[in-house]
Scaffold this motif. Structure first.
Motif, PDB file in Angstrom:
ATOM      1  N   LEU A 177     -13.166 -53.706  69.148  1.00  0.00           N
ATOM      2  CA  LEU A 177     -12.562 -52.391  68.919  1.00  0.00           C
ATOM      3  C   LEU A 177     -13.338 -51.294  69.642  1.00  0.00           C
ATOM      4  CD1 LEU A 177     -11.695 -52.673  65.115  1.00  0.00           C
ATOM      5  CD2 LEU A 177     -10.060 -52.557  66.997  1.00  0.00           C
ATOM      6  N   LEU A 178     -14.663 -51.411  69.661  1.00  0.00           N
ATOM      7  CA  LEU A 178     -15.481 -50.379  70.312  1.00  0.00           C
ATOM      8  C   LEU A 178     -15.234 -50.314  71.819  1.00  0.00           C
ATOM      9  CD1 LEU A 178     -18.888 -50.861  68.450  1.00  0.00           C
ATOM     10  CD2 LEU A 178     -17.363 -48.900  68.270  1.00  0.00           C
ATOM     11  N   TYR A 225     -12.532 -47.774  73.165  1.00  0.00           N
ATOM     12  CA  TYR A 225     -12.705 -46.322  73.066  1.00  0.00           C
ATOM     13  C   TYR A 225     -13.325 -45.753  74.331  1.00  0.00           C
ATOM     14  CZ  TYR A 225     -11.991 -47.164  68.064  1.00  0.00           C
ATOM     15  OH  TYR A 225     -11.481 -47.549  66.843  1.00  0.00           O
ATOM     16  N   GLN A 226     -13.132 -44.445  74.514  1.00  0.00           N
ATOM     17  CA  GLN A 226     -13.829 -43.697  75.557  1.00  0.00           C
ATOM     18  C   GLN A 226     -14.996 -42.952  74.914  1.00  0.00           C
ATOM     19  OE1 GLN A 226     -10.961 -41.136  77.417  1.00  0.00           O
ATOM     20  NE2 GLN A 226     -10.053 -42.797  78.637  1.00  0.00           N
ATOM     21  N   TYR A 227     -16.088 -42.867  75.663  1.00  0.00           N
ATOM     22  CA  TYR A 227     -17.306 -42.246  75.139  1.00  0.00           C
ATOM     23  C   TYR A 227     -17.667 -41.058  76.022  1.00  0.00           C
ATOM     24  CZ  TYR A 227     -17.503 -46.474  72.393  1.00  0.00           C
ATOM     25  OH  TYR A 227     -17.177 -47.493  71.531  1.00  0.00           O
ATOM     26  N   CYS A 228     -17.225 -39.893  75.581  1.00  0.00           N
ATOM     27  CA  CYS A 228     -17.443 -38.698  76.386  1.00  0.00           C
ATOM     28  C   CYS A 228     -18.195 -37.620  75.618  1.00  0.00           C
ATOM     29  CB  CYS A 228     -16.102 -38.136  76.870  1.00  0.00           C
ATOM     30  SG  CYS A 228     -14.904 -37.871  75.548  1.00  0.00           S
ATOM     31  N   GLN A 229     -18.689 -37.982  74.414  1.00  0.00           N
ATOM     32  CA  GLN A 229     -19.454 -37.018  73.628  1.00  0.00           C
ATOM     33  C   GLN A 229     -20.942 -37.330  73.768  1.00  0.00           C
ATOM     34  OE1 GLN A 229     -17.952 -36.977  69.636  1.00  0.00           O
ATOM     35  NE2 GLN A 229     -15.845 -36.556  70.255  1.00  0.00           N
ATOM     36  N   ALA A 230     -21.727 -36.838  72.829  1.00  0.00           N
ATOM     37  CA  ALA A 230     -23.172 -37.101  72.848  1.00  0.00           C
ATOM     38  C   ALA A 230     -23.413 -38.607  72.790  1.00  0.00           C
ATOM     39  CB  ALA A 230     -23.841 -36.413  71.667  1.00  0.00           C
ATOM     40  N   ASN A 231     -24.388 -39.086  73.556  1.00  0.00           N
ATOM     41  CA  ASN A 231     -24.642 -40.526  73.616  1.00  0.00           C
ATOM     42  C   ASN A 231     -26.078 -40.871  73.237  1.00  0.00           C
ATOM     43  OD1 ASN A 231     -25.812 -39.376  75.835  1.00  0.00           O
ATOM     44  ND2 ASN A 231     -24.965 -40.825  77.324  1.00  0.00           N
ATOM     45  N   ASN A 250     -32.178 -49.271  67.601  1.00  0.00           N
ATOM     46  CA  ASN A 250     -31.225 -50.343  67.866  1.00  0.00           C
ATOM     47  C   ASN A 250     -29.814 -49.795  67.712  1.00  0.00           C
ATOM     48  OD1 ASN A 250     -33.102 -52.892  67.835  1.00  0.00           O
ATOM     49  ND2 ASN A 250     -33.694 -51.732  66.030  1.00  0.00           N
ATOM     50  N   CYS A 251     -28.849 -50.569  68.164  1.00  0.00           N
ATOM     51  CA  CYS A 251     -27.452 -50.158  68.052  1.00  0.00           C
ATOM     52  C   CYS A 251     -26.891 -50.574  66.698  1.00  0.00           C
ATOM     53  CB  CYS A 251     -26.622 -50.784  69.166  1.00  0.00           C
ATOM     54  SG  CYS A 251     -27.020 -50.139  70.801  1.00  0.00           S
ATOM     55  N   MET A 252     -26.396 -49.606  65.942  1.00  0.00           N
ATOM     56  CA  MET A 252     -25.757 -49.839  64.660  1.00  0.00           C
ATOM     57  C   MET A 252     -24.310 -49.364  64.741  1.00  0.00           C
ATOM     58  SD  MET A 252     -28.118 -51.015  62.551  1.00  0.00           S
ATOM     59  CE  MET A 252     -29.874 -50.982  62.192  1.00  0.00           C
ATOM     60  N   HIS A 253     -23.403 -50.161  64.219  1.00  0.00           N
ATOM     61  CA  HIS A 253     -21.986 -49.815  64.321  1.00  0.00           C
ATOM     62  C   HIS A 253     -21.672 -48.465  63.692  1.00  0.00           C
ATOM     63  CE1 HIS A 253     -17.819 -49.811  62.666  1.00  0.00           C
ATOM     64  NE2 HIS A 253     -17.556 -50.130  63.919  1.00  0.00           N
ATOM     65  N   GLN A 254     -22.280 -48.170  62.536  1.00  0.00           N
ATOM     66  CA  GLN A 254     -21.985 -46.921  61.833  1.00  0.00           C
ATOM     67  C   GLN A 254     -22.242 -45.703  62.696  1.00  0.00           C
ATOM     68  OE1 GLN A 254     -24.049 -49.414  60.859  1.00  0.00           O
ATOM     69  NE2 GLN A 254     -24.333 -49.430  58.626  1.00  0.00           N
ATOM     70  N   GLU A 255     -23.236 -45.802  63.580  1.00  0.00           N
ATOM     71  CA  GLU A 255     -23.567 -44.665  64.419  1.00  0.00           C
ATOM     72  C   GLU A 255     -22.881 -44.725  65.777  1.00  0.00           C
ATOM     73  OE1 GLU A 255     -27.474 -42.117  65.806  1.00  0.00           O
ATOM     74  OE2 GLU A 255     -27.683 -44.256  65.431  1.00  0.00           O
ATOM     75  N   VAL A 256     -22.803 -45.915  66.369  1.00  0.00           N
ATOM     76  CA  VAL A 256     -22.190 -46.051  67.699  1.00  0.00           C
ATOM     77  C   VAL A 256     -20.746 -45.575  67.672  1.00  0.00           C
ATOM     78  CG1 VAL A 256     -21.457 -47.691  69.460  1.00  0.00           C
ATOM     79  CG2 VAL A 256     -23.722 -47.899  68.438  1.00  0.00           C
ATOM     80  N   VAL A 257     -20.019 -45.891  66.605  1.00  0.00           N
ATOM     81  CA  VAL A 257     -18.602 -45.533  66.546  1.00  0.00           C
ATOM     82  C   VAL A 257     -18.400 -44.021  66.538  1.00  0.00           C
ATOM     83  CG1 VAL A 257     -18.394 -45.504  64.016  1.00  0.00           C
ATOM     84  CG2 VAL A 257     -16.416 -46.138  65.411  1.00  0.00           C
ATOM     85  N   THR A 258     -19.386 -43.269  66.058  1.00  0.00           N
ATOM     86  CA  THR A 258     -19.255 -41.806  66.037  1.00  0.00           C
ATOM     87  C   THR A 258     -19.438 -41.193  67.421  1.00  0.00           C
ATOM     88  OG1 THR A 258     -21.613 -41.479  65.538  1.00  0.00           O
ATOM     89  CG2 THR A 258     -20.108 -41.718  63.670  1.00  0.00           C
ATOM     90  N   SER A 302     -12.389 -40.904  70.874  1.00  0.00           N
ATOM     91  CA  SER A 302     -11.042 -41.359  70.540  1.00  0.00           C
ATOM     92  C   SER A 302     -10.862 -41.334  69.025  1.00  0.00           C
ATOM     93  CB  SER A 302     -10.817 -42.777  71.078  1.00  0.00           C
ATOM     94  OG  SER A 302     -11.150 -42.862  72.449  1.00  0.00           O
ATOM     95  N   ASP A 303      -9.689 -41.718  68.570  1.00  0.00           N
ATOM     96  CA  ASP A 303      -9.417 -41.823  67.146  1.00  0.00           C
ATOM     97  C   ASP A 303     -10.093 -43.091  66.616  1.00  0.00           C
ATOM     98  OD1 ASP A 303      -8.482 -41.906  64.601  1.00  0.00           O
ATOM     99  OD2 ASP A 303      -6.348 -41.778  65.105  1.00  0.00           O
ATOM    100  N   ILE A 304     -11.099 -42.926  65.777  1.00  0.00           N
ATOM    101  CA  ILE A 304     -11.923 -44.059  65.327  1.00  0.00           C
ATOM    102  C   ILE A 304     -11.595 -44.490  63.905  1.00  0.00           C
ATOM    103  CG2 ILE A 304     -13.824 -43.448  66.866  1.00  0.00           C
ATOM    104  CD1 ILE A 304     -15.225 -42.187  64.443  1.00  0.00           C
ATOM    105  N   ARG A 305     -10.478 -44.029  63.371  1.00  0.00           N
ATOM    106  CA  ARG A 305     -10.171 -44.350  61.978  1.00  0.00           C
ATOM    107  C   ARG A 305     -10.026 -45.849  61.735  1.00  0.00           C
ATOM    108  NH1 ARG A 305      -5.187 -40.379  60.846  1.00  0.00           N
ATOM    109  NH2 ARG A 305      -4.825 -40.970  63.035  1.00  0.00           N
ATOM    110  N   VAL A 306      -9.465 -46.575  62.700  1.00  0.00           N
ATOM    111  CA  VAL A 306      -9.308 -48.026  62.531  1.00  0.00           C
ATOM    112  C   VAL A 306     -10.670 -48.692  62.383  1.00  0.00           C
ATOM    113  CG1 VAL A 306      -8.531 -50.151  63.637  1.00  0.00           C
ATOM    114  CG2 VAL A 306      -7.115 -48.095  63.759  1.00  0.00           C
ATOM    115  N   ASN A 307     -11.617 -48.315  63.234  1.00  0.00           N
ATOM    116  CA  ASN A 307     -12.952 -48.903  63.166  1.00  0.00           C
ATOM    117  C   ASN A 307     -13.659 -48.560  61.862  1.00  0.00           C
ATOM    118  OD1 ASN A 307     -13.325 -50.265  65.768  1.00  0.00           O
ATOM    119  ND2 ASN A 307     -15.475 -49.760  65.474  1.00  0.00           N
ATOM    120  N   ILE A 308     -13.527 -47.316  61.439  1.00  0.00           N
ATOM    121  CA  ILE A 308     -14.189 -46.892  60.203  1.00  0.00           C
ATOM    122  C   ILE A 308     -13.614 -47.653  59.007  1.00  0.00           C
ATOM    123  CG2 ILE A 308     -14.487 -44.964  58.616  1.00  0.00           C
ATOM    124  CD1 ILE A 308     -14.715 -43.129  61.012  1.00  0.00           C
TER     125      ILE A 308
END
Length: 311
Positions: free
Chosen positions: A164-165, A168-174, A180-188, A192-198
């Protein structure tokens, strides 16, 4: 042209924080982290070696302990090298694909460990509440099947997260606030609309780790009820003592993970430093402490370890 290329480059990677606002002493911080890493690898490897080499320990509960050691090894190997590369070389960049792969392994192994802890709770429940049927209910084959199901379910449920990740497009703060990479933070980080992932991430967490934890509490409630019916005070303490190591491991594994999840999901303006510390603790402490706890509190394992090192 260079500015455009830089923008595209920035959007194709994430930047890990390391230990927040402690950059000046990263080299010193790397010393205890390195010791933790080495100790975790050695401790869990020793547990595996002892159980494999001693036929007396070829029992269902020790097979579960072996699976716990394997998941702890996987967690250490998939998470700590990234942290150490930041502390040693200030290597903060991680590509999207590498980040998604890392979070997949971290979350899959975390969920697998949760299932293994549940199977160990089942072992204690049967051993204490229905000892005559223990050998017929829990065989090595059945425990091995439970471990395989735990692994496959953890992989299948968490495989959807990186898939799912990638959509998405990643055009905000990175800049990620963890090592380490955690899903809870990476998805933010997605624009894009991330409601499905959340929703899916919350569903998976509740129906795996959350359900495992509730079932463990239920099994221990029934164990406690059985123990309280034992007339002898000495026998009560002796019976409960067989569960102490597992209870300690459960508390270590769940409390740190639950605290981190609550902070990510409920506290919008929580301190990055607190998030960073809890993120490291949730990945560092269980693999470090689990072999130590079981070595100290499990008589057969402790005796075998002492015998091996004395020789």
């Amino acid at each position: 042209m260079s500015a455009v290329n830089d923008t595209k480059f920035q959007q194709s990677v994430f930047f890990l924080t390391g230990i927040f606002r402690q950059e000046n002493i990263h080299v010193w911080i790397s010393i205890p982290f390195s010791l933790i890493y080495v100790t975790s690898i050695l401790g869990n490897s020793v547990i595996l070696f002892i159980i494999k080499s001693d036929p007396i320990l070829h029992e269902p509960i020790y097979l579960s302990l072996s699976m716990l050691a394997i998941t702890d090894l996987g967690l250490s190997i998939s998470s700590l090298p990234t942290t150490l590369s930041i502390l040693w070389f200030n290597s903060r960049e991680i590509s999207h694909d590498a980040c998604f792969a890392q979070l997949f392994f971290i979350h899959s192994l975390t969920f697998t460990e949760s299932s293994v802890l549940l199977s160990m709770a089942v072992d204690h429940f049967v051993a204490i509440c229905d000892p005559p049927r223990y050998a017929s209910i829990l065989t090595l084959l059945k425990v091995a099947k439970m471990g395989l199901v735990s692994l496959l379910s953890g992989v299948f449920l968490n495989l959807q997260l990186p898939i799912l990740l990638t959509q998405y497009q990643y055009c905000q703060a990175n800049i990620l606030s963890h090592s380490n990479c955690m899903h809870q933070e990476v998805v933010t980080m997605a624009c894009s609309d991330i409601r499905v992932n959340i929703i899916y991430g919350f569903f998976v967490t509740v129906n795996s780790v959350g359900l495992d934890f509730l079932l463990i509490l239920l099994f221990y409630a029934m164990i406690l009820k059985t123990v309280l019916n034992i007339a002898s005070h000495t026998e009560r303490l002796k019976t409960l003592n067989t569960c102490i190591s597992h209870i300690c491991v459960v508390l270590l594994s769940y409390m740190t993970g639950i605290s981190l999840s609550v902070i990510h999901r409920s506290v919008k303006r929580s301190s990055p430093f607190v998030q960073n510390v809890l993120g490291n603790v949730s990945l560092l402490i269980p693999p470090l402490m689990n072999p130590i706890v079981y070595s100290m509190k499990t008589k057969h394992v402790r005796a075998r370890i002492i015998r091996v090192f004395v020789k």
